[in-house]
Each structure stands twice: as structure tokens, then as C-alpha cells.
Design an enzyme around this catalytic site. Structure first.
Site, short mmCIF file in Angstrom:
data_model
loop_
_atom_site.label_atom_id
_atom_site.label_comp_id
_atom_site.label_asym_id
_atom_site.label_seq_id
_atom_site.Cartn_x
_atom_site.Cartn_y
_atom_site.Cartn_z
N ARG A 205 0.84 -1.18 0.00
CA ARG A 205 0.00 0.00 0.00
C ARG A 205 0.88 1.24 0.00
NH1 ARG A 205 -3.49 -2.80 -1.42
NH2 ARG A 205 -5.58 -3.10 -0.58
N HIS B 125 1.38 0.12 -10.09
CA HIS B 125 0.43 -0.72 -9.34
C HIS B 125 0.09 -1.98 -10.13
CE1 HIS B 125 -2.60 -0.31 -5.84
NE2 HIS B 125 -2.36 -1.58 -6.09
N GLU C 254 -1.99 8.09 -6.42
CA GLU C 254 -1.97 7.36 -7.69
C GLU C 254 -3.02 7.95 -8.63
OE1 GLU C 254 -2.35 3.15 -7.02
OE2 GLU C 254 -0.57 3.06 -5.74
#
Length: 527
Positions: free
Chosen positions: A229, A277, A258
Site C-alpha cells: 500500500r 500498481h 496514484e
């Protein structure tokens, strides 16, 4: 029945829904009023991280039975609002585990051998063979921060490649860690001993900024890998540490913001590898989470048990009214016990005495576990807490006795390990008013609410006044207190209800007085 899919998932999941006779409607990238219109007649909803499922969504969807998250993280779903509206929330926690673990291993190798950097130089026409001297993982120490599902898979893979394993996780049993070949240590030792640190914890108030300047300085010439995370690693501090040569390199797949902003300091440091990601981005993982989510949608719409439900307690309707007040009491006792206990939690014991012992209490016991695990990850609840305990090798026992010396019903939660334990007991007064009546062997009468402080001290004149003075000087008002002692002049325990949180430094100020043996703050979030 209509299933609304608002984020792209694998066709394998869509096909499974259609094979079950469901009407599947895809509406990708909808938000605002368009999302509310689309969900208004839906019976089920499937999302990934791109859709915010808020209270307004539940308000607009009176026929909604279940929201399925095709993945593990549910921070984009208001679970409390879902529960208020009687909507099940379910995720697919297993589907991404292998993919995330493999990406972590790949990132570790990539940063250790500067693979992306060397590739970039070569595609630019430069044969820079002499400028890249890599690090072998064999024989190095891997520090695993968070030994949950993904952390365990990473430990298996990198341990099998010759790395020594140390791990920090206060919610894993020694036996389970030993099975993985990992030595459980405290957080500071894990960082200090590691050559490579991999992160596998959720983003919570406790873990935000967990890896910062101090930790990075301890990891001299080492590497940081984060595929868990964003926000757990202080990105600015990491960029400085790598740029200044404190660290040899780093690899990140997740970020505090993000998409990663163009002005991120991470992008200016050659020895930091970044990927957008991609931890769960494999065909197998996407198919698995899609079909798992589809199966849970079908089960919910057929009134069958939902395997990975996060908020769907199962109890006989006729008994629920009798046990409902004890659900919150057990959870609170678990929270208090976990916050007061200093050691590693390897076992949880939940005991019931008096009238309550006649009931089916699986849900209450699970709620006690939820309280103990509350700092672990916020989506742990009474439904999945037993599974979390099993995965982490924590032994959970339940006992009942119809005899109770002092109370009509008593619930006790004990946390401990082979060396020590601590018990918190509670009961309900008239009107279902919860009270803590025993803490670590001391008889008390404490209201479990909001901000609390527990002080163990020598039973001497002036100690309580000293504590009150220190709290007052730091603008902390005492709403209530209860003092208990073993013997005159022995040890005493005082529990305070406070109107506000205890500021940083106050505990240390109290402990500077040698009459104070131990001081702990307790946060119950006003519950």
C-alpha cells in the site's frame, strides 16, 4: 436479477454470472449522478478500486443485496453504510496473493541487479556493463514487515532462494513463523538486521509513514520493496536516502497518490524502480478474482452463505436480540486487552459466565477476536476474524460456565503467549450499559468509551493527584476514574476516562515519576 459491473473484470467472471441466469450490465467509468442512476435498479454490484461506493450509492439502490469487490482492498467501499442498508460486502482476498508475492520477488531482483536501469542504458545505445555491480540475494537477510498472506508467500519464495528470514508481525504465532523459516523479532530489530525489507501491511493510522527517516538510516546499504500500500513508506525520505547513498536501491509498485504525480521525487532517482500498481496484474489473478466475486454474487442472490463476506453476521434471528449487546462488549474487551498487553499475541481466550453461557456465542467470540485484531487491518470483522486468527497461527478458545459469582452474565477476553497473559472482563448493567469490571486481575468499574488511560502504580499518597496534575497541565480533562489495589501499600491500577486523546510525551512524563510502574493509553474511537 441485475448485476451492475462498474469496473472492468475478466470475461470469465462475466460469463459465470450470465450462466447463472443473471442480467449483467457493464457501466465503466460512471460516477456521480450517472452512477446513482445506473445502480438504482441493481440487485448486485461488482467493483474494483475505481468506483467509490458511498452511502449515497446505497441510498440510491433499494434492491441492492451485495457489493462484490474483485480484489482484496475495500477502502473504496463504505462498509458501515453497507451494513446500515443491509447490503453484504464481499471481496476476493486470495486471488491476488500469488501475483503480488511474485511481483515482490521480481522487484527485489530488479533493484538488486539494476535490471531496468541497465535495460534503459542499452536501449539508449550504451553498453554500460562496467557500471552495474549487482547484489546477490543468496545469503542476505530479508526483513518481512507483515507476515500475512502475501508476506508468507514472499517468505517461502525468497527463503527457498537462500535468504535468511526475520519478520515483524505482532499478529502471528511463533509456531507459524517457524514453519516458514522466519525468526519473529520486534520492528526495530527487523529493520536493523535486514539487507532487504519487503512491506506487506495495510495502510492504517498505525502504518502510515511506518518506514521513514529513522528506519531508512538503520537499513544502511540495503533495499526497500513495497508492493502493498502507498503511504506506508515516506516517499520523500526514501528518495533522499537512495539519492544520498544511504540505501543501495528501492522498488515501489504503490504510492501515496496514484497515478504517481510527474513531480514525485521518486522519479528523479535512478536507483529507485517504480511500476504503476501492477502487483495483481496477471491473467490468472484477474480471472481468479473475477470468478470468485461472481460466485459470491450468485450465492448471495440465491440466499446462500457468502464465503468472503466482510459484514454479514450469521446467527439465529430469535437469539440475536439476547446476544446483540454482548457483541459490542466482547469487541471492546478485546480492543482493551490488545492495547494493554505488551507481548506478542499467540492465543485468545474468550470465556462466558452466567446466563449468557446458555446462548450460541460464535458471533460474540468472533467479535472479541475482531477487537483484538482491530489495529491489524480495518476490514477485519466478526465474519473474517476467525480466519485471520487461523492464518496467523493464533490459538482461539471459548469456554462457558453457567456459574457466575458476582454478575448475572460476564464476558472475559484474555490475550497472551507462553510467557504472559492479560484478561479484561465486562458485563452489562441495567439498560444494557457496558462496564469493564476486571482488568489484569484488578476489580474496576470503568465505562469503556472514547479516550482512556490505565496507570499501574505503587499505592502511595499523592500518585493520583500527580497524574491528574500532569493531565491537567496538558489540557486533558478527566471525565471519570476508578482506582483499584491489591493491598494497602502494594500495587494499584487506576483507569481514567478522558475527554480528549493523550498528547505525545505525556506518558513519558508520567513514567518519569518512579511511583508509576506502567502507563497505557486506550483508544475506543468513542464506541
Amino acid at each position: 436479477m441485475k448485476v451492475l459491473v462498474t469496473d472492468p473484470i475478466s470475461d470469465a467472471g462475466l460469463d459465470r454470472l450470465r450462466e447463472a441466469g443473471l442480467d449483467v450490465e457493464t457501466a465503466y467509468d460512471v460516477e456521480g449522478d450517472a452512477l446513482l442512476d445506473a445502480v438504482s435498479d441493481a440487485n448486485a454490484m461488482i467493483v474494483r478500486s475505481g468506483t467509490q461506493v458511498t452511502d449515497a450509492v446505497f441510498e440510491a439502490a433499494p434492491d441492492l443485496v451485495i457489493v462484490g469487490r474483485a480484489g482484496i482492498g475495500v477502502d473504496n467501499i463504505d462498509i458501515d453504510a453497507a451494513t446500515d442498508h443491509g447490503v453484504i460486502v464481499a471481496n476476493a482476498p486470495e486471488g491476488n496473493v500469488r501475483a503480488a508475492a511474485e511481483h515482490t520477488v521480481a522487484m527485489a531482483f530488479a533493484t538488486a541487479r539494476s535490471i531496468p536501469q541497465a535495460h534503459g542504458r542499452l536501449t539508449d545505445g550504451e553498453w554500460a556493463k562496467g557500471e552495474f555491480l549487482g547484489t546477490e540475494l543468496n545469503g542476505k537477510t530479508l526483513g518481512v514487515v507483515g507476515l500475512g498472506r502475501v508476506g508468507q508467500e514472499v517468505a517461502k519464495r525468497l527463503g527457498g532462494l537462500g535468504m535468511d528470514l526475520v519478520a515483524y508481525d505482532p499478529y502471528i504465532g511463533e509456531e507459524r513463523a517457524e514453519q516458514l523459516g522466519a525468526e519473529l523479532v520486534d520492528y526495530e530489530e527487523c529493520i536493523a538486521r535486514a539487507d532487504f525489507v519487503t512491506i506487506h501491511v495495510p495502510l492504517t493510522e498505525e502504518t502510515e509513514g511506518l518506514v521513514g527517516d529513522e528506519e531508512l538510516a538503520q537499513l544502511e546499504d540495503g533495499y526497500v520493496v513495497n508492493v502493498a500500500r502507498g503511504g506506508v513508506v515516506d516517499e520523500a525520505a526514501l528518495a533522499d536516502a537512495v539519492e544520498d547513498g544511504v540505501l543501495a536501491g528501492a522498488a515501489l509498485d504503490v504510492f501515496a497518490e496514484e497515478p504517481l504525480p510527474e513531480d514525485s521525487p521518486l522519479l528523479d532517482v535512478e536507483d529507485i524502480i517504480t511500476t504503476p500498481h501492477l502487483g495483481a496484474s496477471t491473467q490468472a489473478a484477474q480471472e481468479h478474482v473475477a470468478t470468485t466475486t461472481a460466485d459470491q454474487i450468485v450465492a448471495a442472490l440465491n440466499d446462500e452463505p457468502v464465503l468472503n463476506a466482510l459484514n454479514a453476521p450469521s446467527v439465529d434471528e430469535s437469539a440475536f436480540g439476547r446476544i446483540e449487546p454482548y457483541i459490542g462488549l466482547a469487541e471492546t474487551a478485546g480492543k482493551v486487552a490488545a492495547q494493554l498487553f505488551d507481548g506478542r499475541i499467540e492465543r485468545i481466550e474468550v470465556s462466558y459466565e452466567g446466563d449468557i453461557a446458555d446462548e450460541d456465542l460464535d458471533l460474540v467470540t468472533a467479535s472479541a477476536q475482531k477487537g483484538v485484531f482491530d489495529p491489524l487491518e480495518w476490514q477485519v470483522n466478526a465474519v473474517n476474524a476467525p480466519r485471520v486468527a487461523e492464518e496467523r497461527g493464533i490459538d482461539v478458545t471459548e469456554s462457558k460456565s453457567r456459574q457466575s459469582e458476582d454478575f448475572q452474565s460476564l464476558v472475559s477476553v484474555t490475550v497472551g503467549n507462553s510467557d504472559d497473559d492479560l484478561a479484561v472482563s465486562g458485563t452489562l448493567f441495567a439498560g444494557n450499559d457496558p462496564r469493564l469490571v476486571e482488568i489484569d486481575g484488578y476489580r474496576v468499574d470503568a465505562v469503556p468509551h472514547g479516550h482512556m488511560l490505565a496507570a499501574r502504580n505503587r499505592d502511595e499518597p499523592g500518585v493520583i493527584g500527580f497524574i491528574g496534575t500532569v493531565l491537567g497541565e496538558n489540557d486533558v480533562n478527566i471525565a471519570g476514574m476508578f482506582n483499584a489495589r491489591e493491598t494497602i501499600g502494594g500495587e494499584a491500577l487506576t483507569v481514567y476516562n478522558l475527554d480528549s486523546a493523550v498528547p505525545d510525551g505525556v506518558v513519558e512524563e508520567l513514567l518519569a515519576d518512579d511511583r508509576l510502574i506502567e502507563v497505557k493509553t486506550i483508544e475506543l474511537n468513542g464506541e
